[in-house]
Design a protein around this motif. Structure first.
Motif, PDB file in Angstrom:
ATOM      1  N   ASN A 229       0.825  -1.204   0.000  1.00 36.12           N
ATOM      2  CA  ASN A 229       0.000   0.000   0.000  1.00 36.12           C
ATOM      3  C   ASN A 229       0.859   1.253   0.000  1.00 36.12           C
ATOM      4  OD1 ASN A 229      -2.184   1.951   0.843  1.00 36.12           O
ATOM      5  ND2 ASN A 229      -0.994   1.875   2.708  1.00 36.12           N
TER       6      ASN A 229
ATOM      7  N   ALA B 213       0.818   4.016  -2.847  1.00 36.64           N
ATOM      8  CA  ALA B 213       0.230   5.292  -2.437  1.00 36.64           C
ATOM      9  C   ALA B 213       1.213   6.426  -2.659  1.00 36.64           C
ATOM     10  CB  ALA B 213      -0.200   5.236  -0.977  1.00 36.64           C
TER      11      ALA B 213
ATOM     12  N   THR C 103      -5.973  -4.000  -0.193  1.00 36.95           N
ATOM     13  CA  THR C 103      -4.862  -3.147  -0.624  1.00 36.95           C
ATOM     14  C   THR C 103      -5.362  -1.990  -1.485  1.00 36.95           C
ATOM     15  OG1 THR C 103      -3.575  -5.178  -0.681  1.00 36.95           O
ATOM     16  CG2 THR C 103      -2.524  -3.226  -1.559  1.00 36.95           C
TER      17      THR C 103
ATOM     18  N   ILE D  15      -4.830   1.907  -0.595  1.00 33.68           N
ATOM     19  CA  ILE D  15      -4.099   2.822  -1.485  1.00 33.68           C
ATOM     20  C   ILE D  15      -4.942   4.070  -1.732  1.00 33.68           C
ATOM     21  CG2 ILE D  15      -3.216   3.146  -3.822  1.00 33.68           C
ATOM     22  CD1 ILE D  15      -2.514   0.147  -3.830  1.00 33.68           C
TER      23      ILE D  15
ATOM     24  N   SER E 284       1.379   6.360   5.166  1.00 36.30           N
ATOM     25  CA  SER E 284       0.549   5.377   4.467  1.00 36.30           C
ATOM     26  C   SER E 284       0.682   4.015   5.130  1.00 36.30           C
ATOM     27  CB  SER E 284       0.976   5.243   3.004  1.00 36.30           C
ATOM     28  OG  SER E 284       1.009   6.482   2.390  1.00 36.30           O
TER      29      SER E 284
END
Lengths: 280, 335
Positions: A72, A76, A141, A145, A201
């Motif tokens: 992620n 991200a 996921t 994200i 994140s």
């Protein structure tokens, strides 16, 4: 400053920080409690850490959560950097307002709504195109994200807006291609923001209960989901031990990151000043 | 920066650029990326905007259309548990069924109204308490000397990085009947029997204020830190008392910070689920929890979707106001 006034301010600060930290301290203290009755002190013991390390369910969930969090964070940061760069450097492109909206709304959107809406999307997509087949790691996921990249975009945008654009412009004027300027000038400048974006994140993914509960499937229980189902039944010293480990890791991580970034930032500013001074 | 400095700096950068890109793996990677993107027919700015744009469109905006769609369907026992809105009938008609019964159900059943109004009340009060605690903190942090400022800022951010779920869990140990507070009060003989705090509205307020306080402090601090001190000095020189200077200069100038912080607390608090689920009692009705129960306990996806739409209708204006502020702040580079 007036003495009464500063006393008032200091006690305000002290009260606020006590409020923020006492619960965390109590979590840590009672993780070393011998008794299973978390809040009644019965002597020092580290046995709950042992229990935690033998709890396969928690360990499996933690490993799954960490894997999701790493993937992620990487996606991200990539997507969020593009969005933040577009918002800070590309001026008034078409659809800018909508992009701004889609970047800021996830920051405040109640999680139950985000979770439900993504689940309905995934179900509909599975019906229409057969992907994602069922729900599990992939859907969690993707969901993570989506909200993480919004945070990254905001961080990158604000970093870029506070940094002088002239260096990038100079390079462009001197004939460097835009992609080259991005990789060699913009990217190093926003490196601290990239690192904080990645870490943020990562932790947000590791921490998310609500959205993951909506979009997960059988056999893909993340750490917060396992913790929540245990905690709902009451306090458990194992969870205190887990919390202590997480708090320690975060504290160490943040301190190291903070010090390193601070140092780098100072060095960068000094270099810039020297470059300017040398040519005046 | 003088023009000469500008140019020399530019020269240095290009020189450095060439050096790095000719010799290192970094240059290699760049070339590969560029070749790859060109092959894909995507170049430059269009690509930079298009990738995140499409992602957010697909995974953030479009899902709301599905929420609206399912809120108009009927619940059935099937997989997925709702009826289709559009069906082809045998004689080639398109049969569109819009079922507004879910919304009528929400309007008629008190439970939903109570939960809805109670959520707004809890969120408003929590926001006010956060402001009340957070403002003096942000103010003192902004007035502290610079060396302390960063430390204090880090201390505010640190809890925000540790697990939200575990921080809410910590309060169970503190508030429950044989928890920390009751044990201390009993030990000092202040009370004879434990005060019931867990599973009450009080616990929910504590949980929300605790969890969202950093969201109030950070925008307030950002705002107060860049407050122009010369204004306060001028006021003091002209004989204005500090208290009056605060109310006529500092407070009005910090309104953007107050609004941003309040929205950051209020909007998510309305839909909060974890805090009422862990700290609240069975009678703590909050709309986020109702949505959760409709979805997970009753498996009624259409009613859950209708609840989501109802929450969105309430929050759409605060969210838009928040976006305005955020966009302004981001452009000023201070978010």
């Amino acid at each position: 400053m007036n003495k009464n006034r500063s006393m008032f301010l200091i006690s305000g600060l002290a009260f606020g920080f006590a409020f923020l930290y006492i619960p965390i301290l109590s979590l840590i203290i009672f993780s070393f409690n011998e008794s299973k009755l978390v809040t009644v002190w019965a002597g020092f013991s580290t046995k709950w850490y042992g229990e935690l390390l033998r709890n396969e369910q928690i360990l499996d969930a933690a490993w799954l959560s960490i894997r999701i969090a790493v993937i992620n964070a990487c996606f991200a940061v990539a997507l969020g950097t593009l969005a933040g760069f577009a918002l800070a450097r590309l001026g008034r492109f078409r659809g800018r307002t909508l992009l701004t909206g889609m970047v800021t709304a996830p920051l405040v959107m109640p999680e139950v709504i985000t979770g439900l809406s993504l689940l309905l999307l995934f179900v509909a997509m599975q019906d229409l195109i057969g992907w994602p087949a069922g729900r599990g790691v992939t859907t969690i996921t993707i969901a993570h994200i989506t909200f993480s990249m919004a945070y990254v975009a905001i961080i990158i945008q604000s970093r870029l807006s506070s940094v002088d654009e002239s260096v990038e412009e100079a390079a462009l004027d001197l004939g460097a291609r835009p992609a080259k300027v991005f990789f060699l000038i913009t990217l190093p400048i926003i490196a601290p923001a990239l690192i904080s974006g990645w870490l943020l994140s990562f932790t947000m993914s590791l921490d998310d209960l609500v959205i993951a509960s909506f979009v997960s499937g059988p056999g893909s229980s993340t750490l917060p989901m396992v913790v929540f189902s245990k905690v709902r039944l009451g306090v458990s010293p194992e969870i205190n031990a887990l919390a202590t480990i997480i708090v320690l890791l975060v504290a160490v991580g943040i301190t190291i990151a903070g010090i390193t970034l601070n140092r780098q930032e100072k060095r960068r500013q000094r270099d810039m000043q020297m470059a300017v001074a040398a040519n005046e | 920066m003088s023009r000469k400095a500008y140019i020399t700096l530019g020269d240095r950068i290009t020189a450095a650029t060439d050096l790095v890109s000719q010799s290192s793996w970094w240059g290699q990677i760049q070339t590969w990326v560029e070749v790859l993107l060109t092959r894909l027919g995507l170049r430059g700015q269009g690509l930079v905007v298009a990738i995140p744009y499409l992602w957010l469109l697909l995974f953030f905006l479009i899902p709301f259309a599905f929420v609206l769609k399912i809120s108009l369907a009927e619940a059935v026992i099937a997989r997925p548990p709702y009826t289709a809105l559009i069906e082809w009938t045998e004689d080639a008609f398109i049969d569109i069924k819009l079922n507004i019964a879910n919304y009528l159900f929400l309007l008629q059943d008190d439970l939903y109204w109570k939960a809805y109004l109670n959520s707004v009340k809890v969120a408003l009060i929590s926001t006010a308490v956060c402001l009340f605690i957070g403002y003096p903190m942000a103010y003192s942090m902004a007035r502290a000397n610079p060396a302390w400022r960063n430390v204090l800022l880090m201390l505010v951010i640190l809890p925000f990085w540790t697990s939200f779920l575990l921080r809410v869990y910590a309060w169970i140990g503190i508030l429950k009947n044989n928890g920390v507070i009751n044990n201390i009060l009993l030990a000092f003989g202040i009370i004879d029997e434990p005060i019931v705090m867990m599973q009450t509205n009080f616990a929910v307020y504590v949980g929300i204020v605790y969890s969202y306080l950093p969201f109030m402090i950070l925008p307030l601090y950002a705002n107060l830190e860049r407050l122009d001190n010369t204004l306060l000095e001028a006021a003091a020189d002209l004989g204005c008392r500090p208290i009056k200077a605060f109310f006529s200069i500092t407070l009005p100038l910090s309104i953007p910070g107050i609004i941003a912080g309040s929205l950051l607390v209020f909007i998510p608090a309305v839909g909060e689920f974890v805090i009422p689920a862990l700290l609240g009692g069975p009678d703590t009705l909050m709309i986020g929890r109702v949505l959760w129960d409709e979805f997970f306990a009753n498996r009624d996806w259409p009613v859950a979707s209708a609840v989501a739409i109802a929450i969105l209708l309430l929050l759409i204006i605060p969210i838009m106001v928040f976006q305005r502020f955020q966009a302004k702040e981001a452009e000023a580079g201070t978010a």
